[in-house]
Design a protein around this motif. Sequence first.
Motif, PDB file in Angstrom:
ATOM      1  N   LYS A 160      87.089  56.629 -39.621  1.00  0.00           N
ATOM      2  CA  LYS A 160      87.674  55.744 -40.507  1.00  0.00           C
ATOM      3  C   LYS A 160      86.728  54.486 -40.502  1.00  0.00           C
ATOM      4  O   LYS A 160      86.591  53.921 -41.748  1.00  0.00           O
ATOM      5  N   CYS A 161      86.466  53.898 -39.550  1.00  0.00           N
ATOM      6  CA  CYS A 161      85.589  52.739 -39.472  1.00  0.00           C
ATOM      7  C   CYS A 161      84.202  52.953 -39.942  1.00  0.00           C
ATOM      8  O   CYS A 161      84.033  51.986 -40.870  1.00  0.00           O
ATOM      9  N   ARG A 162      83.596  54.193 -39.751  1.00  0.00           N
ATOM     10  CA  ARG A 162      82.202  54.331 -40.270  1.00  0.00           C
ATOM     11  C   ARG A 162      82.463  54.444 -41.921  1.00  0.00           C
ATOM     12  O   ARG A 162      81.701  54.187 -42.416  1.00  0.00           O
ATOM     13  N   GLU A 163      83.365  54.988 -42.042  1.00  0.00           N
ATOM     14  CA  GLU A 163      83.752  55.207 -43.713  1.00  0.00           C
ATOM     15  C   GLU A 163      83.807  53.972 -44.244  1.00  0.00           C
ATOM     16  O   GLU A 163      83.375  53.787 -45.323  1.00  0.00           O
ATOM     17  N   ASN A 164      84.641  52.905 -43.643  1.00  0.00           N
ATOM     18  CA  ASN A 164      84.823  51.708 -44.232  1.00  0.00           C
ATOM     19  C   ASN A 164      83.301  50.781 -44.018  1.00  0.00           C
ATOM     20  O   ASN A 164      83.192  50.130 -45.330  1.00  0.00           O
ATOM     21  N   ILE A 165      82.640  50.918 -43.348  1.00  0.00           N
ATOM     22  CA  ILE A 165      81.365  50.429 -43.131  1.00  0.00           C
ATOM     23  C   ILE A 165      80.354  51.045 -44.103  1.00  0.00           C
ATOM     24  O   ILE A 165      79.766  50.141 -44.876  1.00  0.00           O
ATOM     25  N   ARG A 166      80.381  52.177 -44.417  1.00  0.00           N
ATOM     26  CA  ARG A 166      79.654  52.721 -45.490  1.00  0.00           C
ATOM     27  C   ARG A 166      79.945  52.365 -46.854  1.00  0.00           C
ATOM     28  O   ARG A 166      79.128  52.423 -47.671  1.00  0.00           O
ATOM     29  N   MET A 167      81.200  52.213 -47.059  1.00  0.00           N
ATOM     30  CA  MET A 167      81.466  51.474 -48.254  1.00  0.00           C
ATOM     31  C   MET A 167      81.035  50.332 -48.738  1.00  0.00           C
ATOM     32  O   MET A 167      80.797  50.079 -49.872  1.00  0.00           O
ATOM     33  N   ARG A 168      80.676  49.375 -47.693  1.00  0.00           N
ATOM     34  CA  ARG A 168      79.995  47.961 -47.754  1.00  0.00           C
ATOM     35  C   ARG A 168      78.573  48.083 -47.558  1.00  0.00           C
ATOM     36  O   ARG A 168      77.913  47.424 -48.313  1.00  0.00           O
ATOM     37  N   ASN A 169      78.161  49.062 -46.754  1.00  0.00           N
ATOM     38  CA  ASN A 169      76.802  49.023 -46.487  1.00  0.00           C
ATOM     39  C   ASN A 169      76.151  50.358 -46.122  1.00  0.00           C
ATOM     40  O   ASN A 169      76.400  50.722 -44.929  1.00  0.00           O
ATOM     41  N   PRO A 170      75.918  51.299 -46.830  1.00  0.00           N
ATOM     42  CA  PRO A 170      75.537  52.595 -46.729  1.00  0.00           C
ATOM     43  C   PRO A 170      74.540  52.917 -45.421  1.00  0.00           C
ATOM     44  O   PRO A 170      74.153  53.905 -44.908  1.00  0.00           O
ATOM     45  N   ASN A 171      73.588  51.846 -45.576  1.00  0.00           N
ATOM     46  CA  ASN A 171      72.501  51.736 -44.770  1.00  0.00           C
ATOM     47  C   ASN A 171      72.621  51.272 -43.427  1.00  0.00           C
ATOM     48  O   ASN A 171      71.552  51.147 -42.512  1.00  0.00           O
ATOM     49  N   ALA A 172      73.713  50.580 -43.081  1.00  0.00           N
ATOM     50  CA  ALA A 172      74.108  49.925 -41.749  1.00  0.00           C
ATOM     51  C   ALA A 172      74.037  51.247 -40.802  1.00  0.00           C
ATOM     52  O   ALA A 172      74.600  52.403 -40.832  1.00  0.00           O
ATOM     53  N   LYS A 173      73.323  50.943 -39.549  1.00  0.00           N
ATOM     54  CA  LYS A 173      73.434  51.902 -38.358  1.00  0.00           C
ATOM     55  C   LYS A 173      74.659  51.435 -37.579  1.00  0.00           C
ATOM     56  O   LYS A 173      74.704  50.050 -37.226  1.00  0.00           O
ATOM     57  N   VAL A 174      75.430  52.349 -37.121  1.00  0.00           N
ATOM     58  CA  VAL A 174      76.641  52.295 -36.388  1.00  0.00           C
ATOM     59  C   VAL A 174      76.427  52.868 -35.057  1.00  0.00           C
ATOM     60  O   VAL A 174      76.074  54.003 -35.045  1.00  0.00           O
ATOM     61  N   ILE A 175      76.598  51.785 -34.029  1.00  0.00           N
ATOM     62  CA  ILE A 175      76.404  52.271 -32.603  1.00  0.00           C
ATOM     63  C   ILE A 175      77.671  52.022 -31.760  1.00  0.00           C
ATOM     64  O   ILE A 175      78.042  50.772 -31.766  1.00  0.00           O
ATOM     65  N   PRO A 176      78.295  52.939 -31.767  1.00  0.00           N
ATOM     66  CA  PRO A 176      79.525  52.697 -30.822  1.00  0.00           C
ATOM     67  C   PRO A 176      79.205  52.261 -29.100  1.00  0.00           C
ATOM     68  O   PRO A 176      78.117  52.950 -28.534  1.00  0.00           O
TER      69      PRO A 176
END
Length: 224
Positions: A181-197
């Motif tokens: 859900k966090c990844r989805e919310n980030i993609r809504m704002r910025n689809p190009n952002a890299k997400v690294i846990p």
Amino acid sequence: MDKVKVLEIKQSVFASNDRQAEEMRRQLKEKGVFLLNLMSSPGSGKTTTLRRTIEALKGEMRIGVMEADIDSDVDARAIAETGAKSIQLHTGGMCHLDADMTRQGLEGLGLEDVDLAILENVGNLVCPAEFDTGAVKNAMILSVPEGDDKPLKYPLMFTVCDVVLVNKIDVMPYFDFDMEKCRENIRMRNPNAKVIPICARTGEGVDAWADWLRTEVAAWKNNR
């Protein structure tokens, strides 16, 4: 009764800052120095993450850190313990750094022996996102206890960031935090952002973060 005259100055202030930021990036490019702007809310683990980052990269590149805060030198001392070059920036009550303040910080840090300069911005999710510091890339840390809905509540912060580190994943079982859900919310704002846990405390995921930095720093230096 005459109306009160209202003068909007926000645009001109940001325009001037943006010009200074672009000029600083040009100068950094000439020097071959990569500037990273690291943002987050207080308590997210910025300083601990930086210590892990320095540990992972210190044998490969020369790192300098600017610790921005309203007061104290606690964070700069913590970074200095790693052996990395470190200075503390006091903002005089300001909740962010702009391009000129960052320029002053870089001058104080000294770039003659720095490949990677990291600005640890003042801790909050609003003001730092509004000002271009002149950094090559923007990064932010979202800690698990803050919740997976923060991209919805603070859209600009997630919009301007190139990479989002989701920290404190070791405590996910104890919080109502959904990584997808966090990844989805980030993609809504910025689809190009890299997400690294990551978990800065244990070091989990730090290798992936260090690899991202290696790639970006090399690309910046090779495209001079």
